[in-house]
Design a protein around this motif. Sequence first.
Motif, mmCIF file in Angstrom:
data_model
loop_
_atom_site.group_PDB
_atom_site.id
_atom_site.type_symbol
_atom_site.label_atom_id
_atom_site.label_comp_id
_atom_site.label_asym_id
_atom_site.label_seq_id
_atom_site.Cartn_x
_atom_site.Cartn_y
_atom_site.Cartn_z
ATOM 1 N N TRP A 10 -97.226 -19.493 65.850
ATOM 2 C CA TRP A 10 -98.515 -20.087 66.227
ATOM 3 C C TRP A 10 -99.557 -20.000 65.118
ATOM 4 O O TRP A 10 -100.638 -20.556 65.232
ATOM 5 C CB TRP A 10 -99.052 -19.402 67.492
ATOM 6 N N LYS A 11 -99.272 -19.263 64.084
ATOM 7 C CA LYS A 11 -100.201 -19.106 62.948
ATOM 8 C C LYS A 11 -101.594 -18.698 63.458
ATOM 9 O O LYS A 11 -101.678 -17.998 64.475
ATOM 10 C CB LYS A 11 -100.229 -20.392 62.125
ATOM 11 N N MET A 12 -102.677 -19.139 62.811
ATOM 12 C CA MET A 12 -104.014 -18.705 63.252
ATOM 13 C C MET A 12 -104.581 -19.723 64.244
ATOM 14 O O MET A 12 -105.596 -20.379 63.991
ATOM 15 C CB MET A 12 -104.946 -18.510 62.060
ATOM 16 N N GLY A 96 -92.650 -12.791 55.132
ATOM 17 C CA GLY A 96 -92.405 -13.662 53.986
ATOM 18 C C GLY A 96 -92.721 -15.134 54.205
ATOM 19 O O GLY A 96 -92.297 -15.978 53.419
ATOM 20 N N HIS A 97 -93.484 -15.437 55.245
ATOM 21 C CA HIS A 97 -93.825 -16.845 55.451
ATOM 22 C C HIS A 97 -94.524 -17.399 54.210
ATOM 23 O O HIS A 97 -95.290 -16.697 53.551
ATOM 24 C CB HIS A 97 -94.734 -16.992 56.677
ATOM 25 N N SER A 98 -94.278 -18.647 53.909
ATOM 26 C CA SER A 98 -94.820 -19.210 52.659
ATOM 27 C C SER A 98 -96.347 -19.169 52.634
ATOM 28 O O SER A 98 -96.948 -19.069 51.566
ATOM 29 C CB SER A 98 -94.320 -20.623 52.443
ATOM 30 N N TYR A 168 -84.970 -20.537 56.579
ATOM 31 C CA TYR A 168 -85.141 -21.366 55.387
ATOM 32 C C TYR A 168 -86.230 -22.390 55.663
ATOM 33 O O TYR A 168 -86.099 -23.222 56.559
ATOM 34 C CB TYR A 168 -83.818 -22.067 55.041
ATOM 35 N N GLU A 169 -87.317 -22.283 54.888
ATOM 36 C CA GLU A 169 -88.440 -23.189 55.091
ATOM 37 C C GLU A 169 -88.872 -23.775 53.752
ATOM 38 O O GLU A 169 -89.672 -23.158 53.029
ATOM 39 C CB GLU A 169 -89.628 -22.428 55.704
ATOM 40 N N PRO A 170 -88.350 -24.958 53.415
ATOM 41 C CA PRO A 170 -88.796 -25.572 52.162
ATOM 42 C C PRO A 170 -90.311 -25.797 52.237
ATOM 43 O O PRO A 170 -90.800 -26.372 53.211
ATOM 44 C CB PRO A 170 -88.024 -26.886 52.121
ATOM 45 N N ILE A 174 -93.430 -27.805 55.202
ATOM 46 C CA ILE A 174 -94.194 -27.056 56.195
ATOM 47 C C ILE A 174 -95.536 -27.727 56.458
ATOM 48 O O ILE A 174 -96.359 -27.874 55.549
ATOM 49 C CB ILE A 174 -94.421 -25.603 55.733
ATOM 50 N N GLY A 175 -95.727 -28.155 57.683
ATOM 51 C CA GLY A 175 -96.999 -28.739 58.109
ATOM 52 C C GLY A 175 -97.296 -30.078 57.447
ATOM 53 O O GLY A 175 -98.414 -30.580 57.533
ATOM 54 N N THR A 176 -96.324 -30.666 56.812
ATOM 55 C CA THR A 176 -96.575 -31.894 56.062
ATOM 56 C C THR A 176 -96.053 -33.125 56.795
ATOM 57 O O THR A 176 -96.332 -34.256 56.399
ATOM 58 C CB THR A 176 -95.830 -31.855 54.701
HETATM 59 P P1 PGA Z 1 -94.481 -26.638 60.796
HETATM 60 O O1 PGA Z 1 -94.499 -25.108 60.345
HETATM 61 O O2 PGA Z 1 -93.452 -26.746 61.895
HETATM 62 O O3 PGA Z 1 -95.860 -26.919 61.274
HETATM 63 O O4 PGA Z 1 -94.103 -27.439 59.590
HETATM 64 C C1 PGA Z 1 -93.298 -24.382 60.218
HETATM 65 C C2 PGA Z 1 -93.622 -22.971 59.800
HETATM 66 O O5 PGA Z 1 -94.558 -22.782 59.029
HETATM 67 O O6 PGA Z 1 -92.961 -22.018 60.230
#
Ligand code: PGA
Length: 252
Positions: A10-12, A96-98, A168-170, A174-176
């Motif tokens: 859920w992040k912030m 270790g999240h990016s 594995y999160e290229p 992420i969020g793009t």
């Molecule tokens: P996203 O984020 O699904 O919004 O791309 C993935 C993540 O950061 O774990």
Amino acid sequence: MRKKIVAGNWKMNMTLEQSLALIKELKEELQDYQYNNTRVILAPSFVSLSAAVNETSKVNIEIAAQNMSQEERGAFTGEVSAEMLAAVGVDIVIIGHSERRTYFQEIDAGLKAKTKAALANNFDVIFCFGEQLEDRENKKHFEVVEQQLKNALFELEAEDFGNIILAYEPVWAIGTGKTASADEAQEMHAFIRSILAKQYNETLANSVSILYGGSVKPNNAAEIFSKSDVDGGLIGGASLKAKDFSEIVKAI
Ligand code: PGA
């Protein structure tokens, strides 16, 4: 058989009240869901963890923290320890999240220390890693991923991997709204399994769940999850909507 896992990061986002409302909605959406070999994990913010644990006490949904300190306790303003998390019933942590690497300068050595601290406290660790766009454009993505895993994890004992979930999160996905194609995800996951086999052994490599993360949505989840080395997903944006997240869970 290795576990299938869908985890929501859920992040912030989400106040306490919003977090509880979202969990209630999710419980309804997943009311008839047969968990079988699947784990469903949510990672709300620290301030919602205790309430989230209570709200999920009678269902199969598990609660994770998004981060933790490698230190046991003491003068580390703003940090949260494993002991504190365990005391509110949390025993899973994302490391270790990016976004932690990029915005909070977390580096492999620190991530290694955090992972060790988490394992020493009997936590499950969702360990995130992945290449930047320019690494992929320069065809260095395999090298970068191998190095990240080596630096942070490859001093661990084989039995520690019983508590490690890889994600594995290229970074470019992420969020793009861009995802790796299902084939790109499969290619990297198979590579990750091959380096685990090389460093440890085949049995270990086949027992570790490897999640894909980066713009997983209800409309692409099934295809990505259909790949043999993709054991689930770490979901950001789409985990904030009960309908979307539960559809992704059902796609596994
Ligand atoms: P996203 O984020 O699904 O919004 O791309 C993935 C993540 O950061 O774990």
